[in-house]
Design a protein around this motif. Structure first.
Motif, short mmCIF file in Angstrom:
data_model
loop_
_atom_site.label_atom_id
_atom_site.label_comp_id
_atom_site.label_asym_id
_atom_site.label_seq_id
_atom_site.Cartn_x
_atom_site.Cartn_y
_atom_site.Cartn_z
N TYR A 199 46.73 -14.47 -9.49
CA TYR A 199 46.67 -14.04 -8.08
C TYR A 199 47.94 -14.48 -7.36
CZ TYR A 199 44.90 -13.10 -3.40
OH TYR A 199 44.76 -12.63 -2.12
N TRP A 239 47.42 -21.96 -9.14
CA TRP A 239 47.59 -23.01 -10.15
C TRP A 239 49.06 -23.21 -10.52
CZ3 TRP A 239 43.30 -25.68 -11.93
CH2 TRP A 239 42.06 -25.11 -11.67
N ASP A 251 49.12 -11.40 -13.99
CA ASP A 251 48.06 -10.75 -13.20
C ASP A 251 48.32 -9.26 -13.23
OD1 ASP A 251 46.01 -12.07 -10.82
OD2 ASP A 251 46.32 -9.89 -10.83
N GLU A 252 47.24 -8.47 -13.22
CA GLU A 252 47.45 -7.02 -13.28
C GLU A 252 47.66 -6.42 -11.89
OE1 GLU A 252 44.01 -5.17 -15.00
OE2 GLU A 252 42.76 -5.61 -13.27
N CYS A 275 45.61 -14.68 -14.88
CA CYS A 275 44.89 -14.20 -13.69
C CYS A 275 45.31 -15.05 -12.49
CB CYS A 275 43.38 -14.22 -13.91
SG CYS A 275 42.85 -13.17 -15.25
N PRO A 317 38.41 -13.06 -12.89
CA PRO A 317 37.39 -12.68 -11.91
C PRO A 317 36.01 -12.88 -12.51
CG PRO A 317 38.35 -10.74 -12.91
CD PRO A 317 39.13 -11.90 -13.44
N ASP A 376 41.72 -18.26 -15.17
CA ASP A 376 40.89 -18.19 -13.95
C ASP A 376 40.57 -16.72 -13.66
OD1 ASP A 376 39.63 -18.70 -11.56
OD2 ASP A 376 41.43 -19.32 -10.47
N ARG A 411 42.48 -27.89 -8.89
CA ARG A 411 43.95 -27.88 -8.96
C ARG A 411 44.50 -29.30 -8.93
NH1 ARG A 411 43.77 -22.56 -6.15
NH2 ARG A 411 43.36 -23.60 -4.20
N GLN A 460 42.50 -10.94 -1.63
CA GLN A 460 41.22 -11.22 -2.29
C GLN A 460 40.51 -12.37 -1.57
OE1 GLN A 460 41.57 -11.48 -6.62
NE2 GLN A 460 43.35 -10.16 -6.57
N GLU A 490 47.74 -6.53 -17.86
CA GLU A 490 46.33 -6.78 -18.12
C GLU A 490 46.27 -8.01 -19.04
OE1 GLU A 490 42.41 -6.78 -19.25
OE2 GLU A 490 43.97 -6.53 -20.74
N VAL A 491 45.34 -8.92 -18.75
CA VAL A 491 45.37 -10.23 -19.40
C VAL A 491 45.17 -10.15 -20.92
CG1 VAL A 491 42.91 -10.78 -18.92
CG2 VAL A 491 44.57 -12.61 -19.17
N PHE A 530 42.14 -18.77 -2.64
CA PHE A 530 41.01 -19.35 -3.37
C PHE A 530 40.90 -20.84 -3.03
CE2 PHE A 530 41.62 -15.35 -5.35
CZ PHE A 530 40.38 -14.98 -5.87
#
Ligand code: SAM
Length: 411
Positions: free
Chosen positions: A245, A249, A265-266, A243, A314, A312, A224, A212, A294-295, A217
């Motif tokens: 990734y 964090w 995370d999904e 979320c 999208p 965090d 952070r 991503q 899924e969150v 990120f």
């Protein structure tokens, strides 16, 4: 990708623009909308370099794309005689602005419009880099950039670039009718697909070819650091990273002394990178739980309470028409995340939707906490890291918001 079309000075074709657009360009806006283009020359290619003119005056040079709503982007303001020279000058200046970089420090070297290089992002993950073109117009200049970047990095940053990935796969390219792909310019593909990224001593693993963004990120770096300070003062804290990734964090929290982190995370691909990061930092499996979920489903079923919850997600607001729906999604996510906090816990929550202002973001957080019948102190407000600067004349270049909300109990 379109072929290079570099022309110097007067040889650049003219694109006449409206008075309104001319005034905006003079005021520092680098975009010209398609309805501000007064006249098009059908003999020219759909995408070409150009000079923007009004009333016999040249306002700037840049590129034009017949297919895009943002039809013109200005690379050099005023009567710039040599667009290639302006491009390289802006690139050099952007690199100089990032100095000094500590050895091994990752950084965004070029942040598009904010560095007067519309459509171009360059992220540096030493000893590799990612060059990302987000517009068909910038594609015209990519060959020159790829050729010159290693020399500029050597001269200005004093480092040898050992790998370079070209990313032309961002979703914004659909709006440009530009093809989407990524490729290795040079360097070992295996190394680019599993690059070691270090931030403040924490090791992450990033896929610079298909991960991503450009793989990591970087924009959350300073936020952070707030998490790091918070966790350091609360050794053994229990953290929920929603979320997550590749674990930006949560890995930081673990390295700062958190007792346990739950990652959610999904994306299986994201969690593969997270796993590699956990191994790179030698985190014992007993300190983590990883939920490939899924969150909202996770939050609906999770009974635990946490000292820190990070949300965090999208960008939910992709366009103005979906603003109301997206606001509801943010509000729901933050209400559910808030409800997972233990007494005295903090919710660190983010939005990377540029259409949502910092005040609107705080207001929706206020509604989310009120809905949960909670009380919060705002103990932190942050934005995008300093190497992702906002151009004052273009608020669109500011997008990231981060808030730290401390749960206070009034009973
Ligand atoms: C902004 S990124 C998170 C960045 C990450 N926190 C970091 O610091 O590196 C958003 C993440 O949310 C994940 N995601 C998107 N929609 C999701 C959903 N409905 N449920 C769970 N994860 C989701 C994406 O896979 C992506 O990894």
């Amino acid at each position: 990708m379109a072929t290079t079309l570099l022309m110097a000075g007067d040889a650049l074709p003219e694109v006449p623009i409206s008075l309104r657009a001319a005034r905006r360009v003079a005021a520092g806006v680098l975009w010209i909308y398609s309805n501000e283009v007064a006249q098009r020359d059908p003999a020219l290619p759909a995408v070409h370099l150009c000079r923007f003119v009004h009333g016999g005056r040249t306002l700037g040079a840049g590129y034009f794309n017949r297919h895009s709503l943002i039809a013109g982007r200005v690379l050099a303001r005023g009567d710039e005689p040599d667009l290639a020279a302006a491009l390289l000058r802006h690139l050099k200046e952007a690199l100089v602005r990032r100095r000094p970089l500590a050895p091994g420090e990752s950084s965004r070297l070029v942040f598009s419009e904010a560095d007067l290089l519309p459509g171009l992002v360059i992220d540096y993950y030493p000893p590799c880099a990612v060059l990302q073109s987000n517009t068909a117009g910038m594609d015209l200049l990519v060959p020159l950039l790829v050729e010159r970047l290693p020399g500029l990095v050597a001269d200005i940053l004093g480092a040898r670039l050992e790998g370079l990935a070209l990313r032309c796969d961002g979703s914004a390219r659909r709006l440009e009718a530009a093809e989407r792909f990524s490729r290795v310019c040079f360097g070992d593909p295996g190394r680019l697909a599993a690059a070691a990224v270090e931030e403040d001593g924490v090791r992450y693993v990033a896929d610079l070819l298909s991960g991503q963004k450009t793989g990591f990120f970087l924009d959350q770096r300073e936020n952070r650091r707030f998490l790091a300070r918070w966790v350091r003062r609360r050794p053994g804290a229990r953290v929920l990273d929603l979320c997550c990734y590749s674990g930006g964090w949560g890995l930081r929290a673990l390295c700062e002394g958190a007792g346990h982190v739950t990652f959610v995370d999904e994306s299986r691909e994201a969690l593969r990178l997270l796993q590699a990061g956990l191994e790179a930092n030698r985190i014992s499996p007993g300190r983590t739980r990883v939920a490939a979920q899924e969150v909202f489903e996770f939050l609906a079923a999770d009974p635990e309470r946490y000292d820190v919850v990070v949300a965090d997600p999208p960008a939910f607001v992709k366009s103005r028409p979906n603003l109301a729906k997206a606001l509801k999604a943010y509000q729901r996510l933050n209400r559910l995340a808030w409800q997972r906090l233990a007494p005295g816990g903090v919710l660190i929550t983010c939005s990377c939707s540029h259409l949502l202002t910092p005040d609107e973001f705080l207001a929706l957080l206020g509604r989310a906490v009120a809905q949960a019948e909670g009380m919060a102190q705002v103990v932190y407000r942050g934005g995008q890291a300093a190497d992702h600067p906002q151009l004052l004349s273009m608020p669109e270049t500011g997008y990231l918001k981060c808030a730290g909300l401390l749960r206070i109990d009034t009973a």
